[in-house]
Design a protein around this motif. Structure first.
Motif, short mmCIF file in Angstrom:
data_model
loop_
_atom_site.label_atom_id
_atom_site.label_comp_id
_atom_site.label_asym_id
_atom_site.label_seq_id
_atom_site.Cartn_x
_atom_site.Cartn_y
_atom_site.Cartn_z
N LEU A 48 0.83 -1.21 0.00
CA LEU A 48 0.00 0.00 0.00
C LEU A 48 0.86 1.25 0.00
CD1 LEU A 48 -2.87 -0.94 2.48
CD2 LEU A 48 -3.03 -0.64 0.01
N ARG A 49 1.94 1.22 0.79
CA ARG A 49 2.85 2.38 0.79
C ARG A 49 3.51 2.55 -0.57
NH1 ARG A 49 6.16 1.19 6.10
NH2 ARG A 49 5.08 -0.79 6.02
N CYS A 50 3.79 1.43 -1.23
CA CYS A 50 4.37 1.45 -2.58
C CYS A 50 3.39 2.10 -3.56
CB CYS A 50 4.71 0.03 -3.01
SG CYS A 50 5.22 -0.13 -4.72
N VAL A 51 2.12 1.70 -3.52
CA VAL A 51 1.12 2.27 -4.41
C VAL A 51 0.95 3.76 -4.11
CG1 VAL A 51 -1.34 2.23 -5.04
CG2 VAL A 51 -0.08 0.10 -4.83
N HIS A 52 0.96 4.13 -2.84
CA HIS A 52 0.86 5.54 -2.46
C HIS A 52 2.03 6.33 -3.06
CE1 HIS A 52 -0.29 8.97 0.03
NE2 HIS A 52 0.99 9.11 0.34
N ALA A 53 3.23 5.79 -2.95
CA ALA A 53 4.40 6.48 -3.50
C ALA A 53 4.32 6.55 -5.03
CB ALA A 53 5.68 5.78 -3.06
N LEU A 54 3.87 5.47 -5.68
CA LEU A 54 3.75 5.48 -7.14
C LEU A 54 2.75 6.52 -7.60
CD1 LEU A 54 3.79 1.68 -8.08
CD2 LEU A 54 5.50 3.39 -8.67
N THR A 55 1.64 6.65 -6.90
CA THR A 55 0.63 7.64 -7.31
C THR A 55 1.11 9.06 -7.10
OG1 THR A 55 -0.46 7.51 -5.16
CG2 THR A 55 -1.32 6.09 -6.91
N HIS A 56 2.14 9.23 -6.28
CA HIS A 56 2.70 10.57 -6.07
C HIS A 56 4.00 10.76 -6.85
CE1 HIS A 56 -0.11 12.02 -3.02
NE2 HIS A 56 -0.22 10.75 -2.67
N GLY A 57 4.33 9.79 -7.73
CA GLY A 57 5.50 9.91 -8.58
C GLY A 57 6.83 9.68 -7.90
N GLU A 58 6.83 9.06 -6.73
CA GLU A 58 8.06 8.80 -5.97
C GLU A 58 8.53 7.37 -6.24
OE1 GLU A 58 6.69 9.56 -2.04
OE2 GLU A 58 6.33 11.69 -2.42
N LEU A 59 9.23 7.18 -7.36
CA LEU A 59 9.62 5.84 -7.79
C LEU A 59 10.61 5.17 -6.85
CD1 LEU A 59 9.91 6.39 -11.64
CD2 LEU A 59 8.00 5.48 -10.33
N LEU A 60 11.60 5.90 -6.37
CA LEU A 60 12.58 5.29 -5.47
C LEU A 60 11.94 4.88 -4.15
CD1 LEU A 60 15.74 7.49 -6.12
CD2 LEU A 60 15.27 5.16 -6.90
N THR A 61 11.06 5.71 -3.63
CA THR A 61 10.35 5.35 -2.40
C THR A 61 9.48 4.13 -2.63
OG1 THR A 61 10.34 7.66 -1.71
CG2 THR A 61 8.77 6.20 -0.63
N ALA A 62 8.80 4.08 -3.77
CA ALA A 62 7.95 2.94 -4.09
C ALA A 62 8.77 1.66 -4.18
CB ALA A 62 7.22 3.18 -5.40
N ALA A 63 9.92 1.73 -4.84
CA ALA A 63 10.78 0.55 -4.97
C ALA A 63 11.31 0.12 -3.61
CB ALA A 63 11.93 0.84 -5.92
N HIS A 64 11.59 1.06 -2.73
CA HIS A 64 12.07 0.71 -1.39
C HIS A 64 10.95 0.08 -0.56
CE1 HIS A 64 13.23 1.21 2.82
NE2 HIS A 64 14.47 1.03 2.37
N ASP A 65 9.73 0.57 -0.72
CA ASP A 65 8.62 0.03 0.06
C ASP A 65 8.29 -1.40 -0.36
OD1 ASP A 65 8.31 2.31 1.57
OD2 ASP A 65 6.75 3.16 0.28
N ASN A 66 8.24 -1.69 -1.65
CA ASN A 66 8.02 -3.05 -2.13
C ASN A 66 8.43 -3.11 -3.60
OD1 ASN A 66 6.90 -5.54 -3.10
ND2 ASN A 66 5.63 -5.59 -1.26
N LEU A 67 9.58 -3.68 -3.83
CA LEU A 67 10.13 -3.76 -5.19
C LEU A 67 9.25 -4.61 -6.09
CD1 LEU A 67 12.41 -2.99 -7.09
CD2 LEU A 67 13.64 -5.03 -6.31
N LEU A 68 8.72 -5.72 -5.58
CA LEU A 68 7.89 -6.57 -6.42
C LEU A 68 6.60 -5.88 -6.86
CD1 LEU A 68 8.01 -10.23 -5.04
CD2 LEU A 68 8.93 -9.32 -7.16
N VAL A 69 5.97 -5.15 -5.97
CA VAL A 69 4.74 -4.43 -6.35
C VAL A 69 5.08 -3.35 -7.38
CG1 VAL A 69 2.91 -2.91 -5.50
CG2 VAL A 69 3.52 -4.95 -4.22
N THR A 70 6.21 -2.69 -7.22
CA THR A 70 6.63 -1.68 -8.20
C THR A 70 6.81 -2.31 -9.57
OG1 THR A 70 7.74 -0.44 -6.45
CG2 THR A 70 8.34 0.10 -8.71
N LEU A 71 7.52 -3.41 -9.64
CA LEU A 71 7.74 -4.09 -10.92
C LEU A 71 6.44 -4.62 -11.50
CD1 LEU A 71 11.04 -6.04 -10.09
CD2 LEU A 71 10.79 -3.92 -11.41
N ALA A 72 5.58 -5.17 -10.64
CA ALA A 72 4.28 -5.68 -11.10
C ALA A 72 3.41 -4.55 -11.64
CB ALA A 72 3.57 -6.41 -9.98
#
Length: 174
Positions: free
Chosen positions: A92-116
């Motif tokens: 969820l934190r990864c999706v939150h970061a992705l929706t705010h354009g924070e790719l590095l934070t998203a990858a740190h929160d959950n790399l698999l969700v970011t890639l998926a």
């Protein structure tokens, strides 16, 4: 008694433009052509757009309600019971970061969700382009071997992110 008459051969169709059935003697049935125009293109995009809405609405909620603030979302049951990060922890934190354009934070929160998420976006874009062009949607099937690879990746990711060597794969504690 008379023997039944042998069937008479059907004369071949003349070559040239198809008749009202869409057949010619050399090409067989004609594939239906997609109607042109913006209304037809929009009709063809109904399913991809519905799928986009089905993903975008929950993502918009996660974008608006920050999962980094305790109390908004339930705690992962595996994390609560064992103290171990599951493969979805931090999603969820990864999706939150992705929706705010924070790719590095998203990858740190959950790399698999970011890639998926990026893989799903690419597959959706392909589907939408094919639909807009009037081409059939691709059929996606997962073979037994692909499912085994996916489960292995999830298990390895879960184990490694809980080891000291994989600390960078673990989401930050809230």
């Amino acid at each position: 008694m008379n023997a039944p008459a042998a069937p008479q051969p059907v004369p071949p169709r003349p070559a040239g433009p198809p008749d009202s059935t869409g057949l010619t003697d050399s090409t067989g049935p004609k594939a239906p052509t997609s109607p042109a125009g913006p209304a037809a293109a929009l009709r063809r995009l109904v399913r991809p757009l519905a799928a986009l809405a089905a993903v975008a609405l929950p993502a918009a909620f996660v974008a608006a309600v920050d999962p980094n603030t305790p109390g908004h979302y339930p705690v992962c049951p595996l994390l609560r019971a064992t103290g171990w990060w599951c493969p979805g922890c931090g999603g969820l934190r990864c999706v939150h970061a992705l929706t705010h354009g924070e790719l590095l934070t998203a990858a740190h929160d959950n790399l698999l969700v970011t890639l998926a998420a990026f893989a799903a976006l690419a597959l959706w874009a392909r589907w939408a382009v094919l639909a807009a062009r009037g081409r059939p949607a691709p059929g996606w099937r997962i073979t037994g071997r692909q499912a085994a690879v996916l489960v292995t990746v999830l298990v390895v990711f879960a184990v490694v992110r809980n080891l000291p060597v994989g600390a960078l794969l673990a989401p930050p504690a809230v």
